[in-house]
Design an enzyme around this catalytic site. Structure first.
Site, PDB file in Angstrom:
ATOM      1  N   SER A  38       0.822  -1.209   0.000  1.00 16.03           N
ATOM      2  CA  SER A  38       0.000   0.000   0.000  1.00 16.03           C
ATOM      3  C   SER A  38       0.858   1.261   0.000  1.00 16.03           C
ATOM      4  O   SER A  38       1.989   1.266   0.486  1.00 16.03           O
ATOM      5  CB  SER A  38      -0.914   0.009   1.230  1.00 16.03           C
ATOM      6  OG  SER A  38      -1.745  -1.120   1.232  1.00 16.03           O
TER       7      SER A  38
HETATM    8  N1  SAH Z   1      -0.695  -4.637   3.721  1.00 11.18           N
HETATM    9  C1  SAH Z   1      -0.141  -5.198   2.530  1.00 11.18           C
HETATM   10  C2  SAH Z   1      -1.171  -5.110   1.420  1.00 11.18           C
HETATM   11  C3  SAH Z   1      -1.090  -6.257   0.506  1.00 11.18           C
HETATM   12  S1  SAH Z   1      -2.316  -6.247  -0.764  1.00 11.18           S
HETATM   13  C4  SAH Z   1       1.101  -4.435   2.141  1.00 11.18           C
HETATM   14  O1  SAH Z   1       1.123  -3.204   2.304  1.00 11.18           O
HETATM   15  O2  SAH Z   1       2.046  -5.048   1.654  1.00 11.18           O
HETATM   16  C5  SAH Z   1      -3.596  -7.225  -0.041  1.00 11.18           C
HETATM   17  C6  SAH Z   1      -3.249  -8.631   0.334  1.00 11.18           C
HETATM   18  O3  SAH Z   1      -4.438  -9.276   0.778  1.00 11.18           O
HETATM   19  C7  SAH Z   1      -2.701  -9.486  -0.801  1.00 11.18           C
HETATM   20  O4  SAH Z   1      -1.455  -9.985  -0.433  1.00 11.18           O
HETATM   21  C8  SAH Z   1      -3.749 -10.606  -0.953  1.00 11.18           C
HETATM   22  O5  SAH Z   1      -3.178 -11.852  -1.303  1.00 11.18           O
HETATM   23  C9  SAH Z   1      -4.358 -10.640   0.426  1.00 11.18           C
HETATM   24  N2  SAH Z   1      -5.692 -11.214   0.542  1.00 11.18           N
HETATM   25  C10 SAH Z   1      -6.746 -11.109  -0.314  1.00 11.18           C
HETATM   26  N3  SAH Z   1      -7.810 -11.783   0.171  1.00 11.18           N
HETATM   27  C11 SAH Z   1      -7.432 -12.327   1.359  1.00 11.18           C
HETATM   28  C12 SAH Z   1      -8.081 -13.133   2.351  1.00 11.18           C
HETATM   29  N4  SAH Z   1      -9.360 -13.523   2.229  1.00 11.18           N
HETATM   30  N5  SAH Z   1      -7.366 -13.492   3.444  1.00 11.18           N
HETATM   31  C13 SAH Z   1      -6.087 -13.114   3.589  1.00 11.18           C
HETATM   32  N6  SAH Z   1      -5.412 -12.358   2.695  1.00 11.18           N
HETATM   33  C14 SAH Z   1      -6.083 -11.966   1.595  1.00 11.18           C
END
Ligand code: SAH
Length: 217
Positions: A65
């Protein structure tokens, strides 16, 4: 956490221009953003972009993010040092590190095991000891350690998952993007005397939350 001076000037500039200048006031959040080496959480070829004002790819179609988004979501949680926090969407692990500096224990769930493993490796190397990792569907929460003082979802959901509301502590705060698969509104959900309150913060764009209480996989 192991501290590093690498990219310190870029980090200072990021915090000053993107975070403080835009109104993030919580000094603990500002300090945490100043300490965590964001470049450590992106691929080496993107290291020089890690402190810029946008999200970056972390592979597998997922993103780390934007720094400002991480700061605002963290500030909305109003974390105290003794708090337990649940994070859905570990991704790169950057947001996880910020949370881990501000509370007692972070429980983080990621659907893709490759991302979880890479985040775990990075956070271990930085010396964090107060993070528990799980691969799975975070839309169902992590009932075993509930209730949580704070819950943060870093993927966009069609609705606020009931499981997460159930696992929120009294006076707890849940931050979650809610909307369509392309655009969402950041929502702050709070629980007071068992009643649920919901406040819309601003428009945002996250990758979809896939799962039983998210979008269909
Ligand atoms: N906070 C992270 C954001 C990653 S993007 C950062 O700043 O690096 C969002 C993430 O949510 C992705 O890695 C995706 O694989 C994960 N995601 C999507 N659906 C999910 C679920 N049901 N449970 C756990 N993770 C999930």
């Amino acid at each position: 956490m192991i501290e590093t001076q690498e990219w310190r000037h870029e980090r200072e500039r990021m915090v000053k221009e993107q975070i403080v200048a835009r109104g993030v006031e919580d000094q603990r959040v500002v300090d945490a953003m100043m300490r965590v080496p964001r470049h450590f959480f992106v691929d080496k070829i993107y290291a020089h972009q890690a402190y810029n004002d946008y999200p970056l790819s972390v592979g597998h179609g997922q993103t780390i993010s934007q720094p400002y988004m991480v700061a605002v979501m963290t500030e909305l949680l109003e974390l105290k040092p003794g708090d337990a926090v649940l994070e859905i969407g570990t991704g790169s692990g950057y947001q996880t590190a910020i949370l881990a500096l501000l509370c007692k224990m972070v429980y983080t769930i990621e659907r893709l095991s490759a991302l979880k493993e890479s985040a775990r490796d990075k956070l271990d190397r930085l010396g964090f000891k107060n993070i528990a990792f799980m691969t799975g569907d975070g839309s169902l929460g992590w009932p075993q350690y509930a209730p949580y003082d704070g819950i943060i979802v870093t993927a966009g959901a069609p609705e606020v998952p009931n499981a997460l509301i159930d696992q929120l502590a009294e006076k707890g705060r849940l931050v979650i993007p809610v909307g369509s698969e392309l655009y969402q509104t950041l929502n702050l959900v709070t629980k007071q005397r068992g009643r649920i309150f919901r406040k819309e913060i601003f428009e945002c764009t996250f990758v979809p939350l896939l799962g039983k209480q998210g979008w269909k996989e």
